[in-house]
Design a protein around this motif. Structure first.
Motif, PDB file in Angstrom:
ATOM      1  N   ASP A 102      34.258  26.919  74.568  1.00 32.77           N
ATOM      2  CA  ASP A 102      33.932  26.779  76.229  1.00 32.77           C
ATOM      3  C   ASP A 102      34.448  28.329  76.873  1.00 32.77           C
ATOM      4  N   LYS A 103      35.842  28.527  76.758  1.00 33.28           N
ATOM      5  CA  LYS A 103      36.170  29.929  76.834  1.00 33.28           C
ATOM      6  C   LYS A 103      35.399  30.987  76.099  1.00 33.28           C
ATOM      7  N   LEU A 104      35.104  31.337  75.822  1.00 31.29           N
ATOM      8  CA  LEU A 104      34.531  32.548  74.712  1.00 31.29           C
ATOM      9  C   LEU A 104      33.155  32.288  75.025  1.00 31.29           C
ATOM     10  N   THR A 105      32.721  31.124  75.262  1.00 28.89           N
ATOM     11  CA  THR A 105      30.763  31.332  75.987  1.00 28.89           C
ATOM     12  C   THR A 105      31.226  31.682  77.767  1.00 28.89           C
ATOM     13  N   THR A 106      32.251  31.314  77.884  1.00 35.54           N
ATOM     14  CA  THR A 106      32.368  31.876  79.632  1.00 35.54           C
ATOM     15  C   THR A 106      32.590  33.464  79.936  1.00 35.54           C
ATOM     16  N   SER A 107      34.005  33.985  78.776  1.00 34.27           N
ATOM     17  CA  SER A 107      34.441  35.008  79.109  1.00 34.27           C
ATOM     18  C   SER A 107      33.397  36.062  78.387  1.00 34.27           C
ATOM     19  N   LEU A 108      32.693  35.794  77.149  1.00 29.33           N
ATOM     20  CA  LEU A 108      31.836  37.039  76.691  1.00 29.33           C
ATOM     21  C   LEU A 108      30.693  36.864  77.829  1.00 29.33           C
ATOM     22  N   SER A 109      30.503  36.527  78.535  1.00 26.42           N
ATOM     23  CA  SER A 109      29.479  36.829  79.451  1.00 26.42           C
ATOM     24  C   SER A 109      29.711  36.906  81.102  1.00 26.42           C
ATOM     25  N   SER A 110      30.718  37.557  81.121  1.00 22.86           N
ATOM     26  CA  SER A 110      31.500  37.869  82.112  1.00 22.86           C
ATOM     27  C   SER A 110      31.762  39.208  82.171  1.00 22.86           C
ATOM     28  N   SER A 111      32.169  39.753  83.714  1.00 21.48           N
ATOM     29  CA  SER A 111      32.146  41.110  83.622  1.00 21.48           C
ATOM     30  C   SER A 111      33.749  41.623  82.851  1.00 21.48           C
ATOM     31  N   ASP A 112      34.735  41.091  83.318  1.00 21.22           N
ATOM     32  CA  ASP A 112      35.909  41.018  82.463  1.00 21.22           C
ATOM     33  C   ASP A 112      36.094  40.240  80.772  1.00 21.22           C
ATOM     34  N   SER A 113      34.451  40.472  80.337  1.00 22.25           N
ATOM     35  CA  SER A 113      34.709  40.137  78.574  1.00 22.25           C
ATOM     36  C   SER A 113      36.252  41.170  77.744  1.00 22.25           C
ATOM     37  N   PRO A 114      36.826  40.383  76.285  1.00 22.99           N
ATOM     38  CA  PRO A 114      38.041  40.997  75.757  1.00 22.99           C
ATOM     39  C   PRO A 114      36.909  41.745  74.602  1.00 22.99           C
ATOM     40  N   ASP A 115      37.046  42.722  74.181  1.00 24.98           N
ATOM     41  CA  ASP A 115      36.310  44.089  73.091  1.00 24.98           C
ATOM     42  C   ASP A 115      36.201  43.106  71.908  1.00 24.98           C
ATOM     43  N   ALA A 146      28.311  22.526  75.376  1.00 24.85           N
ATOM     44  CA  ALA A 146      27.347  22.392  76.463  1.00 24.85           C
ATOM     45  C   ALA A 146      27.183  24.086  77.483  1.00 24.85           C
ATOM     46  N   LEU A 147      27.739  24.457  76.871  1.00 22.73           N
ATOM     47  CA  LEU A 147      27.762  25.565  77.931  1.00 22.73           C
ATOM     48  C   LEU A 147      26.953  26.867  76.892  1.00 22.73           C
ATOM     49  N   LEU A 148      26.988  26.757  76.052  1.00 22.90           N
ATOM     50  CA  LEU A 148      26.082  27.744  74.931  1.00 22.90           C
ATOM     51  C   LEU A 148      24.169  27.681  75.587  1.00 22.90           C
ATOM     52  N   GLY A 149      24.187  26.992  75.850  1.00 20.31           N
ATOM     53  CA  GLY A 149      22.965  26.632  75.675  1.00 20.31           C
ATOM     54  C   GLY A 149      22.742  26.959  77.235  1.00 20.31           C
ATOM     55  N   ALA A 150      23.791  26.568  78.170  1.00 19.28           N
ATOM     56  CA  ALA A 150      23.267  27.227  79.458  1.00 19.28           C
ATOM     57  C   ALA A 150      23.713  28.618  80.501  1.00 19.28           C
ATOM     58  N   THR A 151      24.422  28.659  78.879  1.00 16.05           N
ATOM     59  CA  THR A 151      24.213  31.155  78.623  1.00 16.05           C
ATOM     60  C   THR A 151      23.260  31.473  78.176  1.00 16.05           C
ATOM     61  N   ALA A 152      22.709  30.998  77.390  1.00 20.35           N
ATOM     62  CA  ALA A 152      22.126  31.512  76.150  1.00 20.35           C
ATOM     63  C   ALA A 152      21.379  32.858  76.423  1.00 20.35           C
ATOM     64  N   LEU A 153      20.777  32.857  77.711  1.00 22.73           N
ATOM     65  CA  LEU A 153      19.849  33.617  78.527  1.00 22.73           C
ATOM     66  C   LEU A 153      20.560  35.029  78.669  1.00 22.73           C
ATOM     67  N   ALA A 154      22.226  34.281  79.738  1.00 20.23           N
ATOM     68  CA  ALA A 154      22.300  35.692  80.174  1.00 20.23           C
ATOM     69  C   ALA A 154      23.269  36.533  78.842  1.00 20.23           C
ATOM     70  N   LEU A 155      23.300  35.545  77.967  1.00 20.05           N
ATOM     71  CA  LEU A 155      23.840  36.821  76.919  1.00 20.05           C
ATOM     72  C   LEU A 155      22.571  37.250  76.444  1.00 20.05           C
ATOM     73  N   ALA A 156      21.656  36.996  75.944  1.00 20.47           N
ATOM     74  CA  ALA A 156      20.566  37.080  75.230  1.00 20.47           C
ATOM     75  C   ALA A 156      20.617  38.605  75.981  1.00 20.47           C
ATOM     76  N   GLY A 157      20.600  38.714  77.225  1.00 18.93           N
ATOM     77  CA  GLY A 157      20.461  39.954  78.089  1.00 18.93           C
ATOM     78  C   GLY A 157      20.844  41.137  77.731  1.00 18.93           C
ATOM     79  N   CYS A 158      22.575  40.746  77.931  1.00 16.00           N
ATOM     80  CA  CYS A 158      23.344  41.891  77.359  1.00 16.00           C
ATOM     81  C   CYS A 158      23.773  42.714  75.881  1.00 16.00           C
ATOM     82  N   ALA A 159      22.849  41.682  75.173  1.00 11.63           N
ATOM     83  CA  ALA A 159      23.040  42.508  73.200  1.00 11.63           C
ATOM     84  C   ALA A 159      23.311  43.480  73.317  1.00 11.63           C
ATOM     85  N   GLY A 160      22.147  44.287  73.656  1.00 14.52           N
ATOM     86  CA  GLY A 160      22.053  45.660  73.598  1.00 14.52           C
ATOM     87  C   GLY A 160      22.277  46.084  74.905  1.00 14.52           C
ATOM     88  N   GLY A 161      22.956  45.939  75.902  1.00 16.20           N
ATOM     89  CA  GLY A 161      23.621  46.635  77.352  1.00 16.20           C
ATOM     90  C   GLY A 161      24.834  47.065  76.918  1.00 16.20           C
TER      91      GLY A 161
END
Length: 413
Positions: free
Chosen positions: A79-92, A9-24
């Motif tokens: 779920d864990k990846l969805t949260t972590s990949l959109s955070s400021s402390d994302s794994p590389d 469920a988190l995928l849809g909720a964070t899609a816009l946030a993730l898309a915003g950082c795709a080239g960030g």
């Protein structure tokens, strides 16, 4: 690989946030001197030798920088990846199951690495995994390793591979009839992974893309023909629970209640070292035969791996990824029974009969539909429910029509 998916469920909720950082952060920043690269590997499939090789090689080639491997679990990974990949402390760098890949490539969670496609292996990479790791003409996630499904058989009963899929079905039914209480082929009701070859070998599909829409096809005549074969095996050749899963099919083999089972190639060690009283001998291994002979189209398990779009050190992350896809690292996978990401390294599996069966099976392996919403189909467990009803003797055509509607609702949602 049969990866256990958590809710998505988190995928849809964070899609816009993730898309915003795709080239960030990750796409143009200069890497810091003395940076630390964090790599998420999932489960214990990656051998310690490979982990040591990655860390030692990276730190030798990038003086002052360090690489840390953080092991994750498959349970709840999405779920864990969805949260972590959109955070400021994302794994590389992150590993994920091949069927999970489209969920992350499509929402901007991963760095576009089209520029290093050739450096990572190019056309030598396993093509189905490249498709799963690509989206909208861009490349995000190469394969990490693969595991093709093969058949493991008790050599007291089976010493020769059947020539065709029909022969395989007939042999499994014959074994079950001659050995009451034993499975000629262990086929639990929820086991949709091992049902897929029967659909594909009869010309069917789970779903195909038609323009912008997905068309589910489990109710097509071709798919239904394969599903009827599955039902025949589940009801006449298998003593497995009709509502059971296929998490550890080597267990009934070790206990002597299953003459054959189908599983990814890495199950060989488990079936060869049974810790039971009077265990069977190490299994005879063969590739599931196709409808016309040769290897069947089986589900390709395994993982993809990508760089977080929020990596603060994308160039160093790319350097680490190139090591992961290198001959040295990938050879360690092959030597430990995992199918390397590069086709040219298939020989690293060895030349034993088992290794030849692995290579043969992998040569025709196939993936699930490359839809961004496929992970949600798996998480919904509608396929498990569908095959349980088939195992219980339900009407295949009507059940397939019902599940097609559910799949289309998700894929086109």
């Amino acid at each position: 690989m049969n990866k256990t998916l958590g809710a998505v469920a988190l995928l849809g909720a964070t899609a816009l946030a993730l898309a915003g950082c795709a080239g960030g952060t990750g796409s143009g920043s200069a890497d810091e001197a003395g940076a630390q690269i964090r790599v998420w590997l999932v489960g214990t499939d990656t051998p310690q030798d490979a982990r040591d090789y990655l860390k030692d090689t990276f730190e030798e080639e990038n003086p002052g920088s360090t690489l840390v491997i953080e092991e994750q679990t498959w349970d709840g990974l999405v779920d864990k990846l969805t949260t972590s990949l959109s955070s400021s402390d994302s794994p590389d760098i992150v590993e994920f199951g091949n069927t999970q890949a489209p969920a992350f490539t499509s929402v901007g969670a991963l760095l576009d690495i089209s520029d290093i496609y050739e450096d990572l292996g190019g056309d030598d990479l396993l093509p189905g995994f490249v498709e799963a790791g690509s989206y909208d003409g861009k490349f995000y996630a190469p394969p990490l390793y693969s595991g093709a499904r093969v058949v493991f058989a008790d050599p007291a009963f089976v010493t020769e591979a059947p020539a065709t899929l029909d022969d395989y079905i007939a042999k499994a039914k014959e074994l079950a009839a001659a050995n009451p209480g034993k499975s000629g082929i262990y086929f639990a009701g929820q086991d949709w992974y091992n049902a897929l070859p029967f659909i594909w070998e009869n010309g069917g599909e789970i779903a195909v893309q038609d323009g912008d829409e997905w068309d589910a096809q489990l109710s097509s005549p071709e798919s239904v023909k394969g599903l009827l074969q599955v039902q025949d095996l589940m009801t006449t050749a298998s003593a497995a629970p009709k509502d059971g899963d296929n998490a550890e099919p080597w267990t009934p083999y070790c206990e002597g209640s299953a003459i054959q089972f189908s599983a990814p190639n890495w199950a060989l060690g488990l079936a060869s070292a049974c810790e039971t009283d009077n265990p069977p001998a190490a299994p005879f291994v063969y590739a599931l035969p196709g409808a016309e002979g040769g290897p069947a189209q089986v589900f390709a398990g395994g993982s993809n791996i990508g760089i977080s779009a929020k990596s603060a050190n994308p160039d160093l992350a790319k350097a680490a990824l190139e090591i992961i896809l290198s001959d040295g690292f990938q050879t360690i996978y092959g030597e430990n029974g995992l199918i390397p990401a590069r086709k040219s390294l298939a020989s690293t599996l060895g030349d034993t009969p088992e290794a030849k069966a692995f290579t043969e099976a992998a040569s025709n392996a196939k993936l699930t539909p490359a839809s961004p919403n496929w992970a949600e189909v798996e998480a919904s467990r509608i396929l498990e429910d569908f095959f349980v009803k088939i195992a219980q003797g339900g009407d295949v055509k009507s059940l397939a029509e019902e599940v097609d509607t559910k799949i289309e609702d998700i894929l086109n949602g």
